[in-house]
Design a protein around this motif. Structure first.
Motif, PDB file in Angstrom:
ATOM      1  N   ALA A   1       0.830  -1.205   0.000  1.00 48.83           N
ATOM      2  CA  ALA A   1       0.000   0.000   0.000  1.00 48.83           C
ATOM      3  C   ALA A   1       0.865   1.256   0.000  1.00 48.83           C
ATOM      4  CB  ALA A   1      -0.923  -0.007   1.217  1.00 48.83           C
ATOM      5  N   THR A   2       1.953   1.221   0.770  1.00 49.18           N
ATOM      6  CA  THR A   2       2.806   2.411   0.866  1.00 49.18           C
ATOM      7  C   THR A   2       3.357   2.795  -0.508  1.00 49.18           C
ATOM      8  OG1 THR A   2       3.419   1.833   3.120  1.00 49.18           O
ATOM      9  CG2 THR A   2       4.887   3.356   1.965  1.00 49.18           C
ATOM     10  N   GLU A   3       3.830   1.806  -1.257  1.00 46.58           N
ATOM     11  CA  GLU A   3       4.352   2.137  -2.582  1.00 46.58           C
ATOM     12  C   GLU A   3       3.229   2.608  -3.509  1.00 46.58           C
ATOM     13  OE1 GLU A   3       7.712   0.608  -5.580  1.00 46.58           O
ATOM     14  OE2 GLU A   3       6.135  -0.850  -5.284  1.00 46.58           O
TER      15      GLU A   3
ATOM     16  N   LEU B   1      -8.786   5.852  -2.349  1.00 44.07           N
ATOM     17  CA  LEU B   1      -9.051   5.138  -1.102  1.00 44.07           C
ATOM     18  C   LEU B   1      -7.833   4.320  -0.719  1.00 44.07           C
ATOM     19  CD1 LEU B   1     -12.706   3.858  -1.638  1.00 44.07           C
ATOM     20  CD2 LEU B   1     -11.943   5.957  -0.496  1.00 44.07           C
ATOM     21  N   ASP B   2      -7.380   4.524   0.526  1.00 47.72           N
ATOM     22  CA  ASP B   2      -6.352   3.664   1.096  1.00 47.72           C
ATOM     23  C   ASP B   2      -7.095   2.444   1.633  1.00 47.72           C
ATOM     24  OD1 ASP B   2      -4.615   2.313   2.686  1.00 47.72           O
ATOM     25  OD2 ASP B   2      -4.023   4.027   3.919  1.00 47.72           O
ATOM     26  N   GLY B   3      -6.991   1.354   0.903  1.00 55.32           N
ATOM     27  CA  GLY B   3      -7.762   0.162   1.248  1.00 55.32           C
ATOM     28  C   GLY B   3      -6.972  -0.863   2.047  1.00 55.32           C
TER      29      GLY B   3
ATOM     30  N   HIS C   1       0.229  -8.412   2.253  1.00 56.54           N
ATOM     31  CA  HIS C   1       0.497  -9.078   3.537  1.00 56.54           C
ATOM     32  C   HIS C   1      -0.593  -8.877   4.571  1.00 56.54           C
ATOM     33  CE1 HIS C   1       1.745  -5.665   6.163  1.00 56.54           C
ATOM     34  NE2 HIS C   1       1.933  -5.070   5.002  1.00 56.54           N
ATOM     35  N   LYS C   2      -1.499  -7.908   4.338  1.00 57.35           N
ATOM     36  CA  LYS C   2      -2.623  -7.732   5.273  1.00 57.35           C
ATOM     37  C   LYS C   2      -3.839  -8.523   4.811  1.00 57.35           C
ATOM     38  CE  LYS C   2      -1.183  -3.050   6.437  1.00 57.35           C
ATOM     39  NZ  LYS C   2      -0.725  -2.988   7.824  1.00 57.35           N
ATOM     40  N   MET C   3      -3.717  -9.242   3.706  1.00 56.64           N
ATOM     41  CA  MET C   3      -4.834 -10.050   3.198  1.00 56.64           C
ATOM     42  C   MET C   3      -4.352 -11.484   2.951  1.00 56.64           C
ATOM     43  SD  MET C   3      -5.248  -8.541  -0.682  1.00 56.64           S
ATOM     44  CE  MET C   3      -6.170  -9.941  -1.269  1.00 56.64           C
TER      45      MET C   3
HETATM   46  N1  PMP Z   1      -2.651   2.381   5.299  1.00 54.81           N
HETATM   47  C1  PMP Z   1      -3.209   1.797   6.358  1.00 54.81           C
HETATM   48  C2  PMP Z   1      -4.593   2.193   6.778  1.00 54.81           C
HETATM   49  C3  PMP Z   1      -2.504   0.820   7.059  1.00 54.81           C
HETATM   50  O1  PMP Z   1      -3.064   0.229   8.121  1.00 54.81           O
HETATM   51  C4  PMP Z   1      -1.196   0.470   6.639  1.00 54.81           C
HETATM   52  C5  PMP Z   1      -0.372  -0.563   7.386  1.00 54.81           C
HETATM   53  N2  PMP Z   1      -0.490  -0.527   8.769  1.00 54.81           N
HETATM   54  C6  PMP Z   1      -0.676   1.101   5.506  1.00 54.81           C
HETATM   55  C7  PMP Z   1      -1.426   2.055   4.867  1.00 54.81           C
HETATM   56  C8  PMP Z   1       0.695   0.780   4.988  1.00 54.81           C
HETATM   57  O2  PMP Z   1       0.750  -0.539   4.557  1.00 54.81           O
HETATM   58  P1  PMP Z   1       2.168  -1.193   4.177  1.00 54.81           P
HETATM   59  O3  PMP Z   1       3.093  -0.953   5.322  1.00 54.81           O
HETATM   60  O4  PMP Z   1       1.829  -2.634   3.983  1.00 54.81           O
HETATM   61  O5  PMP Z   1       2.616  -0.553   2.904  1.00 54.81           O
END
Ligand code: PMP
Length: 408
Positions: free
Chosen positions: A96-98, A201-203, A227-229
């Motif tokens: 998500a960060t990238e 949207l940050d999903g 990694h969150k799914m």
């Molecule tokens: N957005 C939200 C709402 C998050 O909970 C997280 C991770 N905690 C991120 C972005 C970033 O995700 P990642 O570190 O996997 O890139």
């Protein structure tokens, strides 16, 4: 509890859940930070290295063609999973960060000029806050930040009042990683589209808990991490509407994202490859494929319903404990509880809860503006997945009572 699916069978799919921590069965409530992986995902990675390992694209030999086909098949799975129109809108990233940095950088360069505005909210993770803050500063634009009410909900009237002819984008979380709030994103998107403003949207916390249909939401960008799914680390997705992605400049330069390179200039590849420079995480994407198939088999509707029962149970049980204060009591919440116990510092509480075999997260959860806004040192966060049980929540309740006992 009314079992929607076979919890014992599901738990057996996750080898790590058999572990003992401090001679107690592991209770893993740090799913918002990262979920555990089912055997199917672990096997997919091993299978990739044992049978199919090769760099993708451009190869003519068997293994390269096979690895490329599998990689592109995952892209089709992702498209179907979030109901995107086509695979040109699905960009693989490392998380998500990238994905968020890609949009902030590339969208910023294309569409944001001095005096323009971007709207975000106080509840954002740093990954959906800092990239906008820095991009706006660099481009002479203004970042406007919408607040929340006592329950941890956004105020639509406030956001509506912030929209003007200067607004270039609204970027907000689908689900808050600290409060659990499921934001009224459809309403915000409709409102923004009345003014032709795109919405990102940050999903990261939405994708694992809720069915996501990007066409139904009509969001312009949707970002999430594998990694969150239940998929491997180092995988992620950026969904973007083609009309924006076509116009946006490349984010990184190098192999794969080019069409032709001359000594004095370069032409770029078509979507989605324009945004996929360099050798990607092929093994991780094989795991992401397995994770999506796994989630589809259980069904996101079933997952959402089961996790909602866990949330209700946890909220009720923790409410019985004197001194527990919740942060985030929105009417629409995903399955996590953030709380403090009396005036015990969240780190102290987390350490004791850990010693009781329960993994919770403590601190600012990468959302310092929100924690400052709430004037607290941080929270203790228990975030649930569909492999968790009410019996595990009972263990958390015992651990919290222990914290109270030790600090009374
Ligand atoms: N957005 C939200 C709402 C998050 O909970 C997280 C991770 N905690 C991120 C972005 C970033 O995700 P990642 O570190 O996997 O890139």
């Amino acid at each position: 509890m009314n079992m929607i699916f076979n919890i014992e069978k599901i738990r057996a799919d996750f080898p790590i859940l058999q572990r003992q921590i401090y001679n107690r069965p592991l209770v893993y409530f740090d799913n918002a930070a990262s979920t555990q992986k089912p055997r199917q995902v672990i096997d997919a990675i091993a299978r990739y290295y044992e049978h199919d390992n090769c760099n993708i694209h451009r190869g003519v030999h068997y293994l390269s063609v096979k690895a490329t086909e599998d990689y592109e098949e995952t892209r089709r799975e992702v498209r179907d999973f979030i109901n995107a129109k086509n695979t040109r809108e699905i960009i693989f990233t490392k998380g998500a960060t990238e994905s968020l940095n890609l949009v902030a950088s590339s969208f910023g360069r294309q569409y944001v000029a001095e005096g323009d505005e971007v709207i975000t909210t106080i509840m954002e993770h740093h990954s959906n806050f800092v990239p906008w803050q820095v991009m706006c500063r660099e481009r002479g634009a203004v970042l406007r930040v919408a607040g929340i009410n006592e329950q941890g909900e956004l105020d639509l009237a406030e956001i509506s009042g912030m929209i003007s002819e200067k607004t270039r984008l609204i970027a907000l979380a689908h689900v808050s990683n600290v409060l659990g709030t499921i934001n009224p994103v459809k309403e915000i998107i409709s409102l923004a589209h009345l003014h032709n403003i795109p919405v990102l949207l940050d999903g990261a916390q939405g994708i694992s808990h809720l069915p996501v249909d990007v066409q139904d939401l009509d969001c312009d960008f949707y970002c999430f991490s594998g990694h969150k799914m239940y998929a491997p680390m180092g995988t992620g997705v950026l969904y973007g509407k083609e009309k924006y992605l076509e116009e946006m400049p490349p984010y990184q330069l190098g192999g794969e994202m080019i069409r032709d390179v001359y000594i004095d200039h370069t032409t770029f590849n078509e979507l989605p490859y324009k945004f996929e420079a360099g050798t990607p995480n092929v093994e991780g994407v094989a795991g992401l494929h397995a994770a999506i198939l796994y989630l589809k088999e259980i069904g996101m509707e079933n997952i959402a319903a089961y996790e909602d029962q866990l949330l209700r149970y946890a909220t009720a049980r923790l409410s019985e404990i004197e001194g527990v204060r919740f942060y985030g009591t929105a009417a629409h919440k995903a399955s996590l509880v953030s709380f403090l116990i009396g005036d015990v510092h969240p780190y102290d509480a987390g350490m004791i809860i850990d010693k009781m075999g329960v993994a919770v997260r403590t601190g600012h959860h990468c959302a310092m503006p929100l924690i400052d806004f709430m004037k607290i040192p941080g929270t203790v966060r228990a975030s649930f997945a569909f492999y968790n049980t009410e019996e595990e929540i009972d263990q958390l309740v015992i651990a919290i009572r222990k914290v109270r006992e030790m600090f009374s």
